[in-house]
Design an enzyme around this catalytic site. Structure first.
Site, short mmCIF file in Angstrom:
data_model
loop_
_atom_site.label_atom_id
_atom_site.label_comp_id
_atom_site.label_asym_id
_atom_site.label_seq_id
_atom_site.Cartn_x
_atom_site.Cartn_y
_atom_site.Cartn_z
N LYS A 63 0.82 -1.21 0.00
CA LYS A 63 0.00 0.00 0.00
C LYS A 63 0.85 1.25 0.00
CE LYS A 63 -4.15 -2.23 1.50
NZ LYS A 63 -4.96 -2.68 2.62
N LYS A 75 -4.72 -11.47 -8.88
CA LYS A 75 -6.06 -11.87 -8.42
C LYS A 75 -7.08 -10.79 -8.76
CE LYS A 75 -5.66 -9.55 -4.04
NZ LYS A 75 -6.26 -9.35 -2.76
N LYS A 130 -10.60 -5.10 -6.10
CA LYS A 130 -11.31 -3.84 -6.30
C LYS A 130 -10.40 -2.78 -6.87
CE LYS A 130 -13.98 -4.58 -2.20
NZ LYS A 130 -13.44 -4.60 -0.86
#
Ligand code: ADP
Ligand code: TRP
Length: 332
Positions: free
Chosen positions: A113, A195, A198
């Site tokens: 992140k 994968k 969102k």
């Protein structure tokens, strides 16, 4: 016999997708009969990456509606919003004293992140696993249905629980990741890389809110090649992904037919994708339509939120009282 306690949460950072469904929600639905379940929308967690809250309320209500549409019954499980339970923030404070800077900085999701948002490497992001631990321990849960990407967080949760128990006295069980079936699931993205998620390639992720045409379009664009030229060839990763997606929504006999075609080197990927697209449409449409109906009834959703908050706080309050007592913060 007392039912075992289960906790899990989903961040309201966009519409739910097939990865969320198969990695998390499908297990929630199956667990609701046999376990004492607490499922929540992790709205505090979303602030670590989404400080702009214009869309937050919308996303929270969408997530609730989609969870109910996928089969969760708010009468059977405790369904609530994280921000309704201030006791979680208090437990987070205590657990922060047990989490070390070095281990937090090493967390894979933290590193990912920070790479994605280098200008906002905030302390909430660093202590994300501590807040997640508080979410779980606040109900003293044993099982946590999550996808594979959450394994490291759960390992940290076990460490924090252990440290607390060791320092102040036995209170918390050590929570474990849970999945019906042997392995935790990772639903692959349609572009053959990584994968479904969102935050990454939207066209390679199938959302529960996608309409039929969009589902077909995305599936038909999935990465393939000209097909094997020899029988029993090794299957490339991106083709394995298509088979994996098919095995989630199609009949076994359909999957087997295309597997046989692949081994015979006679497979036509266009046909396979068409079959997959139709089975996806069949799978997603009823959930989407139900979610839309629930989402349009805000009065009902507010009732669910209020009812869930009451039930969740009752359990959270008991844990916080005992936590304060063990730490020695019980002054009166
Ligand atoms: P995202 O990664 O899309 O932002 P979240 O982090 O909110 O989704 O994940 C919510 C739940 O869905 C977690 O339990 C996570 O493990 C699961 N999950 C998310 N993506 C996948 C995927 N592609 N395959 C399996 N499980 C997934
Ligand atoms: N970290 C989880 C995710 O990104 C969401 C989450 C927050 C969670 N708190 C939790 C999951 C507690 C299980 C239990 O998907």
């Amino acid at each position: 016999m007392q039912k075992e306690i289960v906790v899990s949460g989903i961040r309201p950072t966009g519409n739910l997708h097939l990865g969320n469904y198969f990695g998390a929600m499908r297990n929630y639905v199956r667990m609701q009969e046999e376990y004492n379940c607490y499922f929540f929308v992790a709205d505090w967690h979303s602030l670590t990456t989404h400080p702009d809250t214009k869309e937050l309320r919308n996303s929270v209500l969408d997530a609730l509606a989609e969870n109910i549409a996928a089969g969760l019954d708010p009468e059977k499980v405790c369904l609530y919003l994280q921000s309704s339970i201030p006791e979680i923030a208090e437990l987070y404070l205590y657990l922060n004293m047990m989490a070390y800077k070095g281990e937090l900085e090493k967390t894979a999701t933290f590193k990912d992140k920070v790479r994605l948002q280098p200008d906002n490497a905030n302390a909430g992001l660093l202590t994300y696993p501590v807040l997640m631990t508080a979410d779980i321990l606040i109900h003293r849960a044993l099982y946590v249905p999550v996808g594979k990407d959450q394994e490291q967080h759960l390992e940290m949760a076990r460490n924090f629980a252990q440290r607390f128990n060791h320092r102040y006295g036995e209170l918390f069980p050590e929570p474990q990741a849970f999945n019906f079936g042997a392995a935790l699931i990772k639903v692959p993205s349609l572009d053959g890389a990584g994968k479904m998620s969102k935050s990454e390639n939207q066209l390679a992720t199938l959302y529960l809110a996608d309409d039929d045409e969009l589902i077909r379009k995305k599936v038909m664009k999935a990465k393939t090649d000209a097909g094997p030229t020899e029988t029993n060839s090794e299957m490339p990763g991106y083709i394995q992904n298509i088979f994996q997606l098919m095995s989630l929504v199609s009949e076994d006999s359909t999957v087997q037919k295309f597997r046989d075609d692949f081994n015979a080197a006679s497979i036509r990927y266009g046909d396979m994708k068409k079959a997959l697209a139709e089975d996806m449409v069949k799978f997603i449409t009823p959930i989407r339509e139900k979610a839309q109906a629930i989402r349009s009834d805000e009065a009902y959703l507010q009732k669910v939120i209020k009812y869930g908050a009451e039930k969740a706080r009752e359990s959270a309050r008991k844990t916080i009282e005992q936590t304060r007592e063990l730490i020695g913060l019980n002054y009166f």
